[in-house]
Enzyme design. Sequence first.
Site, PDB file in Angstrom:
ATOM      1  N   HIS B 126       0.872  -1.171   0.000  1.00  0.00           N
ATOM      2  CA  HIS B 126       0.000   0.000   0.000  1.00  0.00           C
ATOM      3  C   HIS B 126       0.915   1.229   0.000  1.00  0.00           C
ATOM      4  O   HIS B 126       2.041   1.171   0.509  1.00  0.00           O
ATOM      5  CB  HIS B 126      -0.825  -0.071   1.298  1.00  0.00           C
ATOM      6  CG  HIS B 126      -1.897   0.961   1.456  1.00  0.00           C
ATOM      7  ND1 HIS B 126      -1.629   2.266   1.784  1.00  0.00           N
ATOM      8  CD2 HIS B 126      -3.240   0.861   1.360  1.00  0.00           C
ATOM      9  CE1 HIS B 126      -2.777   2.934   1.886  1.00  0.00           C
ATOM     10  NE2 HIS B 126      -3.773   2.111   1.624  1.00  0.00           N
ATOM     11  N   ASP B 203       3.212  -4.535   7.812  1.00  0.00           N
ATOM     12  CA  ASP B 203       1.959  -3.797   7.696  1.00  0.00           C
ATOM     13  C   ASP B 203       0.835  -4.815   7.945  1.00  0.00           C
ATOM     14  O   ASP B 203       0.549  -5.654   7.094  1.00  0.00           O
ATOM     15  CB  ASP B 203       1.869  -3.177   6.293  1.00  0.00           C
ATOM     16  CG  ASP B 203       0.495  -2.585   5.998  1.00  0.00           C
ATOM     17  OD1 ASP B 203      -0.427  -2.727   6.821  1.00  0.00           O
ATOM     18  OD2 ASP B 203       0.331  -1.992   4.910  1.00  0.00           O
ATOM     19  N   GLN B 206      -4.340  -5.360   7.075  1.00  0.00           N
ATOM     20  CA  GLN B 206      -5.320  -6.334   6.578  1.00  0.00           C
ATOM     21  C   GLN B 206      -5.262  -7.665   7.321  1.00  0.00           C
ATOM     22  O   GLN B 206      -6.220  -8.438   7.260  1.00  0.00           O
ATOM     23  CB  GLN B 206      -5.114  -6.587   5.073  1.00  0.00           C
ATOM     24  CG  GLN B 206      -5.288  -5.355   4.209  1.00  0.00           C
ATOM     25  CD  GLN B 206      -6.636  -4.689   4.375  1.00  0.00           C
ATOM     26  OE1 GLN B 206      -7.622  -5.295   4.824  1.00  0.00           O
ATOM     27  NE2 GLN B 206      -6.714  -3.416   4.053  1.00  0.00           N
ATOM     28  N   LYS B 229     -10.380  -0.925  10.583  1.00  0.00           N
ATOM     29  CA  LYS B 229     -10.552  -2.081   9.697  1.00  0.00           C
ATOM     30  C   LYS B 229     -10.919  -3.334  10.489  1.00  0.00           C
ATOM     31  O   LYS B 229     -11.098  -4.403   9.925  1.00  0.00           O
ATOM     32  CB  LYS B 229      -9.269  -2.323   8.895  1.00  0.00           C
ATOM     33  CG  LYS B 229      -8.963  -1.200   7.894  1.00  0.00           C
ATOM     34  CD  LYS B 229      -7.788  -1.567   7.022  1.00  0.00           C
ATOM     35  CE  LYS B 229      -7.167  -0.385   6.298  1.00  0.00           C
ATOM     36  NZ  LYS B 229      -8.003   0.183   5.249  1.00  0.00           N
ATOM     37  N   CYS B 368      -4.889   2.484  -3.507  1.00  0.00           N
ATOM     38  CA  CYS B 368      -3.634   2.952  -2.895  1.00  0.00           C
ATOM     39  C   CYS B 368      -2.486   1.991  -3.159  1.00  0.00           C
ATOM     40  O   CYS B 368      -1.585   1.846  -2.321  1.00  0.00           O
ATOM     41  CB  CYS B 368      -3.781   3.205  -1.402  1.00  0.00           C
ATOM     42  SG  CYS B 368      -4.825   4.610  -1.040  1.00  0.00           S
TER      43      CYS B 368
END
Lengths: 140, 410
Positions: B126, B203, B206, B229, B368
């Site tokens: 991203h 990261d 997700q 999220k 993104c």
Amino acid sequence: MPTRQEAIDLILDHFDHPRNFGAMPNPDSVASGRNPVCGDVVTVCLRITGGRIETASFEGRGCTISQSAASITVEQIIGKSLADLMRMDGDSLAAEMGADVMGSRHRCATLALNALKFAATQYRNGTAIRSQADAPVMDF
Amino acid sequence: MTDSLDLSNLRADFPVLAREIKPGVPLVYLDSTATSQKPAAVIEAMNNYYRLSNANIHRGVHTLAEEATALYEGARERIAKFINAKSAQEIVYTRNTTESINLVAYSWGRANIKAGDVIVITEMEHHSNIVPWQMLAAEKNARLVVIPVTDDGELNLSRFESILEMGPKIVCLTHMSNVLGTINPVAQIAEKAHAVRALVLVDGAQSVPHLPVDTQSLGADFLAFSAHKMCGPTGIGVLWGRKELLEAMPPFLGGGDMIRRVTLTEFRVNDLPHKFEAGTPAIAEAVGFGAAIDYLVSAGMGAVSGHEREIIAYALDRLEEVPGVKVYGPRAERKGGVAAFTLDGVHPHDIAQILDTRGIAVRAGHHCAMPLHERFGLPATARASFYLYNTQAEVDRLVDGLYEVKKLFA
């Protein structure tokens, strides 16, 4: 304002049968615009006589809104003065395409208009680019 | 059956899912990768905080200040437990994943990266895990090296092996791609990175919402994620880092709460995690985050990921039935609940707009991840993403909608 269905019909008609589509021999000003968010690209050509748009054409690829709006806008500005073009904004497009359909797609719909205004401004400033191959792609 | 979630009851926990987009057209929300919906328990926890306990945290002596502090720190304890951190001191509140990554790039990066050093990212990141490192590399004259993505949408690990020979200082990668859904083998990558003394930043925007994530077995040195999220509110995220690394890092933002003592000429920094939390933080959001953690714990993260595995397998099968549809990324068993797709002859924005008229919320664009779309030669994709509250019936509505799109453009 057109009904939603009328607007969709108009948009799909221009998308399937774009008017004034294609390169133009000896244009007076060319501009190429891109919407980096969705990758839509529109290149516009203007031929100008005495401050009036004698003829205009476009080429491009992208979503239905960007391409049909290009066809609609180019059709609208032929015969108009450069001052008329500079006065146009998204609202005049919404009147044709329906504000509801344009919705969040304002940037797609005004891509061709922004390229046309850029081409007109370059022409007025004496810095017009006169061939598609030389026109840098501007992010709008 | 891995699916032990009671969907009918669970859907009722999310007020927005009862919404009709227009009369008779119920919402089908397939955009949880962008942000998830919020259960009533989260909304009520934030509401109650403002109604009953609102005060600024720390240093207050009065009852409300103590209650607010206990709620704020209590949420931190639950987040720590949720990702099996060794201590709540390793949980730094930030605004979101992006800020968490920037914190590391500014604080650790500016103290440790020198001219010529190698920083590794991947082609599927991203923008939030690309741009902070580009900025750091430009400032320090360091080298940014990219692990490429294969045609199947996975990291090219043999290229990673040769990149390791360059002696990188840090490897920054996503745990789960927000476009392809690819679940990266973080533990395997981290083991190799650590062998050349590189740190690993993950990261988790997700992965933490969708998979059980255990920081003690993940192999990462830093993990960044966002509340919004994972059923929580916007405006709050977390940077988890190994304590000794966080302790050695200089502070990020200066101000109140991050100091122990200030004179007009100098300051002494506070202990972890407050050292990185300057100024009044997002207190109500932390309370909401804590409630979101409670909600996910009671659903069970194993059940959540099991449900998503089933729904993505079903979605991929159904999407591939539609002539002209191409889904990007690995097969269902190697990915999370994300399906980025194209439909021949129709721009993704047109797909999304027509689906919206049928109440179906999908995202269209580059999500993104412009470099990843360039890798596959695509200006944009449409993306349907799934969470614990989505059903197979909603997948069917998506597929019906795509047939409608095809009819319109036939």
